[in-house]
Scaffold this motif. Structure first.
Motif, short mmCIF file in Angstrom:
data_model
loop_
_atom_site.label_atom_id
_atom_site.label_comp_id
_atom_site.label_asym_id
_atom_site.label_seq_id
_atom_site.Cartn_x
_atom_site.Cartn_y
_atom_site.Cartn_z
N GLU A 177 -53.57 -101.08 24.97
CA GLU A 177 -53.15 -99.42 25.20
C GLU A 177 -51.34 -99.28 25.17
O GLU A 177 -51.28 -98.94 24.97
N LEU A 178 -50.98 -100.21 26.49
CA LEU A 178 -49.24 -100.74 26.29
C LEU A 178 -48.64 -100.94 25.22
O LEU A 178 -48.45 -100.08 25.17
N LEU A 179 -48.83 -101.86 24.19
CA LEU A 179 -48.92 -101.40 23.46
C LEU A 179 -48.36 -100.48 22.15
O LEU A 179 -47.46 -100.06 21.37
N ALA A 180 -49.20 -99.75 21.90
CA ALA A 180 -50.03 -99.15 21.47
C ALA A 180 -49.08 -97.56 21.85
O ALA A 180 -48.75 -97.06 21.41
N SER A 181 -49.38 -97.48 23.11
CA SER A 181 -48.15 -96.07 23.59
C SER A 181 -46.74 -96.51 23.28
O SER A 181 -46.30 -95.58 23.31
N SER A 182 -46.82 -98.12 23.69
CA SER A 182 -45.37 -98.39 23.56
C SER A 182 -44.38 -98.21 22.05
O SER A 182 -43.58 -97.17 21.93
N LYS A 183 -45.26 -98.58 21.17
CA LYS A 183 -44.95 -98.48 19.60
C LYS A 183 -44.88 -96.51 18.89
O LYS A 183 -44.52 -96.00 18.36
N ALA A 184 -45.42 -95.66 20.22
CA ALA A 184 -45.81 -94.85 19.96
C ALA A 184 -44.77 -93.92 20.17
O ALA A 184 -43.76 -92.89 19.49
N LYS A 185 -44.24 -94.20 21.49
CA LYS A 185 -43.60 -93.44 22.07
C LYS A 185 -41.98 -93.45 21.68
O LYS A 185 -41.02 -92.84 21.56
N HIS A 186 -41.40 -94.77 20.91
CA HIS A 186 -40.39 -95.78 20.53
C HIS A 186 -39.84 -95.96 19.09
O HIS A 186 -38.80 -95.60 18.96
N GLY A 187 -41.28 -95.75 18.29
CA GLY A 187 -40.98 -95.31 17.00
C GLY A 187 -39.96 -96.98 16.14
O GLY A 187 -40.58 -97.93 16.73
N VAL A 188 -39.35 -96.08 16.06
CA VAL A 188 -38.60 -97.06 15.00
C VAL A 188 -37.87 -98.52 15.85
O VAL A 188 -37.23 -100.16 15.50
N GLN A 189 -37.07 -97.47 17.05
CA GLN A 189 -36.82 -98.28 17.86
C GLN A 189 -37.39 -99.53 18.37
O GLN A 189 -37.46 -100.66 19.05
N TRP A 190 -38.90 -99.29 18.82
CA TRP A 190 -40.04 -100.14 18.52
C TRP A 190 -39.60 -101.61 18.23
O TRP A 190 -39.70 -102.55 19.06
N ASN A 191 -39.43 -101.00 16.40
CA ASN A 191 -39.56 -102.67 15.91
C ASN A 191 -37.88 -103.90 16.21
O ASN A 191 -38.05 -104.51 15.76
N LYS A 192 -37.42 -103.22 16.72
CA LYS A 192 -35.80 -103.69 16.74
C LYS A 192 -35.76 -104.48 18.01
O LYS A 192 -35.28 -105.71 17.71
N ILE A 193 -36.92 -104.68 18.93
CA ILE A 193 -37.02 -105.63 19.85
C ILE A 193 -37.94 -106.41 19.58
O ILE A 193 -39.53 -106.02 18.59
N SER A 194 -38.67 -107.79 20.63
CA SER A 194 -39.59 -108.62 20.36
C SER A 194 -40.02 -109.00 21.48
O SER A 194 -39.78 -108.20 22.25
N LEU A 195 -41.15 -109.21 21.15
CA LEU A 195 -42.26 -108.87 22.61
C LEU A 195 -43.04 -110.42 22.70
O LEU A 195 -43.31 -110.56 21.23
N ASP A 196 -43.29 -111.58 23.66
CA ASP A 196 -43.48 -112.66 23.48
C ASP A 196 -45.19 -112.40 24.50
O ASP A 196 -44.70 -112.09 25.45
N MET A 197 -45.64 -112.62 23.84
CA MET A 197 -47.20 -112.72 25.03
C MET A 197 -47.64 -114.29 25.65
O MET A 197 -48.08 -115.28 24.88
N HIS A 198 -47.38 -114.02 26.22
CA HIS A 198 -46.88 -115.55 26.79
C HIS A 198 -48.12 -116.18 27.61
O HIS A 198 -48.60 -115.55 28.39
N SER A 199 -48.02 -117.54 27.14
CA SER A 199 -48.87 -118.40 27.28
C SER A 199 -50.60 -117.64 27.46
O SER A 199 -51.80 -117.00 28.23
N CYS A 200 -50.54 -117.03 25.95
CA CYS A 200 -51.60 -115.69 26.28
C CYS A 200 -52.86 -116.68 25.71
O CYS A 200 -53.70 -117.48 25.37
N GLY A 201 -53.91 -115.82 26.49
CA GLY A 201 -55.27 -116.19 26.11
C GLY A 201 -56.51 -115.24 25.66
O GLY A 201 -57.36 -115.21 25.60
N PHE A 202 -55.28 -114.11 24.50
CA PHE A 202 -56.89 -113.52 23.59
C PHE A 202 -57.77 -114.63 22.73
O PHE A 202 -57.15 -115.55 21.92
#
Length: 313
Positions: A177-202
């Motif tokens: 939900e956080l990823l979805a809301s961040s993308k919706a809120k920031h649009g193209v600006q969201w894609n200018k940064i990178s996000l690392d899911m650290h020690s990811c357990g998905f």
């Protein structure tokens, strides 16, 4: 214990997430011997300045990361006019005499809350002071419980154009939900940064869903956390070869290289990638360290396409 490769190879390895300032002390000898580059995370009020000092002393080895770990987010007050007792009463909302007694027992061991405005101001100043700094460690953790003996936000990262190291434990749906809301809120600006899911357990299925939805989200794995579960092998198999990073998630800088190299070797084995024994810039770019270095550069530079695409393995 795996043997480490030559220093020339190790110089091209990046530990995407570690906590060297959590150790009792860091000697100059240890930092001088450090053979890889590290992303040094801050977690709480007391180590923001420690990470800053480490990055100032070793700018060629340390990428500083400023933020508050979810384990310490309860020490941040949204309102600056509340007393310590009122802050924690409002935060935990005791609903019974038993709950209130438990809170009263906790209070003496809890620090005074820090106003959120002060936290954001300090994080902003630190990020602006280091052009290569990241936001981290931040995130969500539904498993955390406040112990009795314990001595921000992605929007800030987007505003400053900084990458994020994100913690997520037993909060998978909330993270989505956080990823979805961040993308919706920031649009193209969201894609200018990178996000690392650290020690990811998905799960592999959830991770593939993230890859389909977001071109700017990467994954990093550590032996200290991920090797506890065989799930990490399936996760590495499922991961786009262009989205994977490695980390130690360790607090002893003397062991960061060893722990990170263990995950490099695991990724190479699972992905059937060669492991370099010597370093040549024009060498085999299908080998593991070259691939991971290129992934790190892609992560560091940001500016991702709005439509995700899967790379070939």
């Amino acid at each position: 214990m795996l043997s480490l490769p030559s220093p020339d190879v190790l110089r091209n390895v990046v530990d995407a997430h570690c906590h060297p300032t959590d150790a009792p002390s860091i000697s100059s000898e240890s930092m001088d011997k450090l053979s890889i580059n590290i992303c040094a995370m801050s977690s709480k009020a007391s180590d923001q300045s420690m990470v800053r000092k480490l990055a100032q002393s070793y700018p060629d080895k340390v990428i500083p990361c400023f933020g508050y770990h979810p384990w310490f987010s309860h020490l941040i007050s949204i309102r600056g006019d509340l007393s310590k007792e009122d802050h924690f009463r409002e935060l935990f909302r005791p609903s019974s005499a038993e709950d209130l007694a438990e809170l009263n027992a906790l209070l003496p061991g809890l620090s005074d809350p820090i106003p959120l405005d002060n936290v954001l101001q300090e994080v902003r100043q630190n990020l602006e002071a280091f052009p290569n700094a990241m936001l981290g460690e931040v995130g969500l953790d539904r498993s955390f419980r406040i112990p009795y003996d314990y001595d921000a936000s992605p929007h800030l990262a987007v505003a400053l154009g900084r990458n994020i190291s994100l913690h997520s434990v037993k909060a998978h749906q909330a993270t989505m939900e956080l990823l979805a809301s961040s993308k919706a809120k920031h649009g193209v600006q969201w894609n200018k940064i990178s996000l690392d899911m650290h020690s990811c357990g998905f799960s592999p299925e959830m991770w593939k869903d993230i890859e389909r939805r977001y071109s700017n989200v990467f994954i990093s794995l550590s032996t200290v956390i991920n090797s506890r579960s065989p799930n990490h092998i399936a996760l590495i198999k499922a991961c786009d070869p262009h989205r994977i990073l490695v980390e130690s998630d360790y607090n002893d800088v003397d062991l960061c290289a060893q722990r990170t190299w263990e995950m490099v070797s695991t990724v190479a084995h699972v992905k059937n990638w060669k492991i370099e024994t010597e370093w040549r810039e024009e060498g085999d770019h299908t080998a593991v360290v070259h691939r991971l270095k290129e992934n790190w550069i892609r992560f560091k530079e940001g500016n991702h396409p709005t439509t995700p695409s899967r790379g070939k393995s």
